[in-house]
Design a protein around this motif. Structure first.
Motif, PDB file in Angstrom:
ATOM      1  N   GLN A  68       0.793  -1.262   0.144  1.00  0.00           N
ATOM      2  CA  GLN A  68       0.123   0.092  -0.065  1.00  0.00           C
ATOM      3  C   GLN A  68       0.996   1.418   0.099  1.00  0.00           C
ATOM      4  N   TRP A  72       0.801   4.406  -2.779  1.00  0.00           N
ATOM      5  CA  TRP A  72       0.308   5.539  -2.148  1.00  0.00           C
ATOM      6  C   TRP A  72       1.660   6.535  -2.649  1.00  0.00           C
ATOM      7  N   ASP A  76       1.360   9.783  -5.170  1.00  0.00           N
ATOM      8  CA  ASP A  76       1.488  11.053  -4.325  1.00  0.00           C
ATOM      9  C   ASP A  76       2.446  11.899  -5.342  1.00  0.00           C
ATOM     10  N   GLN A 129      -1.697   9.418   2.488  1.00  0.00           N
ATOM     11  CA  GLN A 129      -3.012   8.469   2.734  1.00  0.00           C
ATOM     12  C   GLN A 129      -2.773   7.753   3.932  1.00  0.00           C
TER      13      GLN A 129
END
Length: 491
Positions: A68, A72, A76, A129
């Protein structure tokens, strides 16, 4: 990836065994009617089923994984740029692009890449996040800010990590509810009063043996007054303060707490009419009125340590010792600070009063100098009457002259100032009224004066001087007053 709503439906339906069949809407009459039929009373709060809450917690409680973070980081815009610059090398124009890269530019020599994640040393840089989820994991045990920071710095980091941890701990209701008390503020002591009885601190103590004690202490002299009351109402407080003001005067300032009997309109009116400035301490801050609070503690300990006597007796003993002993702050006794003189105690009997001995020596010297030309006065003729019987004056001639040798006031050597009849040869003489003769030789008048003298004789034997003036002496015999008047009387 399905939407969160579909995922929740899937998790909810996974607990049941069901078979799906297609049915047109026109055939689902009961479902369509229930969905379109409003209820007459709509509840304010609809409780959430327990299974749904548990499923929601199960869905949102998954830990953040490396995969994850990799996804992310690539999504980003800031971290993807940092990932690219770290892989290809930092250029000189990288700092001019955006200010978001500044925290990473300062650490560019320590940045590295591992499995698509950016690392600062051995710590993983978390994208925006996943930062909230990481903070929640750090705060599971509701530890303090210092432990959260030290434990989080061992595994991950992002710009503004310390500030986010502080905001997370400050926003937790449980942590704020059970947090330690705030550190005390710097002490601001009360100003020292210029004169005694200028500022008073007042508070109630008790109940002690079913009685309330109103404690009043002077900030300058540390003088303490204590009044016993049955209740702690405003009327009783005003009455006791009025008694204290009548004894020592009206102060300039009175300091109390925010009790109902101190902040009521009656007490404020009483202070306003007497020109007293009423000051109250802040709520939940008893140390602001610490002088009377410490006085209450001293009073309680003094009363509890006395085992004999009633409450009034123990209170009187405590106040006597407290007012006569030196205070730790002023190094003088409260009586000396307020009254200007120390209180006389039993310990003063251990030493002789120097002032008294000097005054007695001075008076003896003064008497010796005065008596050089002084002579005792003797009177032969006097008038007598008794005030108890309301008799008239009678003039009598004394066979033995009456000599006045008593001092003006009673003294320890001669406690009873008496009137003595002394013969010239200093022999015991009969009563001066026994052979009293009138100025004429009328027998009837002589008998009357003898009867009157017989009534005066026992009074004269036991008389003592009460008051004397020029030519008149008033004596007291216990049964009545005897007044002597003569031509020559010692004044």
């Amino acid at each position: 990836m399905a939407s969160p709503r579909v995922q929740r439906w899937a998790m909810l339906l996974s607990a049941y065994n069901y078979r799906m069949t297609y049915s047109p809407a026109r055939e689902q009459i009961h479902c369509d009617a229930l969905s379109r039929l409003p209820l007459p009373d709509k509840p304010q709060d609809v409780p959430t089923p327990a299974e749904t809450v548990q499923l929601m917690e199960f869905v949102n409680s998954g830990p953040v994984s490396q995969k994850q973070i990799q996804i992310w980081t690539q999504a980003d815009p800031v971290l993807s740029r940092v990932l690219e610059l770290t892989r290809n090398g930092w250029t000189a124009d990288a700092a001019d692009n955006t200010s978001d890269l500044k925290p990473y530019i300062n650490r560019q020599a320590e940045l590295s890449i591992e499995n698509g994640c950016v690392l600062w040393g051995s710590r993983v840089i978390i994208p925006p996040q996943g930062r909230h989820a990481m903070l929640c994991q750090l705060h599971e045990g509701h530890f303090g800010v210092a432990r959260m920071k030290s434990f989080g710095r061992m595994h991950f980091w992002w710009p503004g990590f310390d500030q986010d941890v502080e905001r997370m701990a400050a926003g937790c209701r449980s942590c704020q509810r059970w947090r330690n008390a705030a550190p005390p503020t710097p002490l601001h002591p009360w100003e020292w009063p210029r004169s005694p009885w200028q500022r008073l601190h007042v508070d109630y103590c008790g109940p002690v043996n079913g009685v309330m004690l109103l404690v009043i202490i002077d900030a300058h002299s540390k003088w303490m007054d204590v009044h016993m009351t049955r209740t702690s109402s405003a009327e009783v407080t005003i009455e006791k303060l009025r008694e204290t003001f009548a004894c020592h005067g009206v102060p300039e300032t009175v300091v109390t707490d925010n009790a109902r009997y101190f902040v009521c309109p009656e007490f404020k009116t009483f202070c306003k009419r007497n020109g007293v400035r009423h000051v109250t301490s802040p709520p939940y801050s008893p140390h602001s009125n610490g002088l009377v609070e410490r006085a209450v503690q001293t009073l309680k300990q003094g009363l509890q340590r006395q085992s004999t006597g009633s409450l009034s007796t123990r209170l009187s003993r405590f106040l006597f010792r407290y007012r006569s002993m030196p205070h730790s702050v002023t190094q003088q006794s409260p009586a000396e600070m307020l009254l200007g003189r120390p209180m006389r105690t039993q310990l003063d009997l251990l030493r002789e009063d120097a002032r008294r001995s000097v005054m007695e020596a001075y008076q003896r010297k003064q008497k010796a100098q005065y008596d050089v030309r002084a002579q005792p006065r003797i009177f032969q003729t006097c008038r007598c009457r008794t005030t108890s019987t309301g008799g008239r004056w009678c003039q009598m001639s004394l066979r033995t002259p009456l000599l006045w040798t008593a001092p003006l006031t009673p003294s320890p050597e001669n406690p009873e100032t008496r009137l003595w009849a002394v013969r010239r040869r200093q022999r015991p003489a009969p009563s001066p009224l026994r052979s009293a003769r009138t100025s004429d030789d009328i027998p009837r008048r002589r008998r009357r004066l003898r009867r009157r003298g017989s009534r005066l004789r026992p009074l004269l034997r036991r008389c003592r001087v009460v008051q004397r003036g020029r030519g008149v002496a008033q004596c007291d015999s216990g049964r009545g007053s005897l007044i002597l008047w003569g031509r020559s009387v010692v004044t």
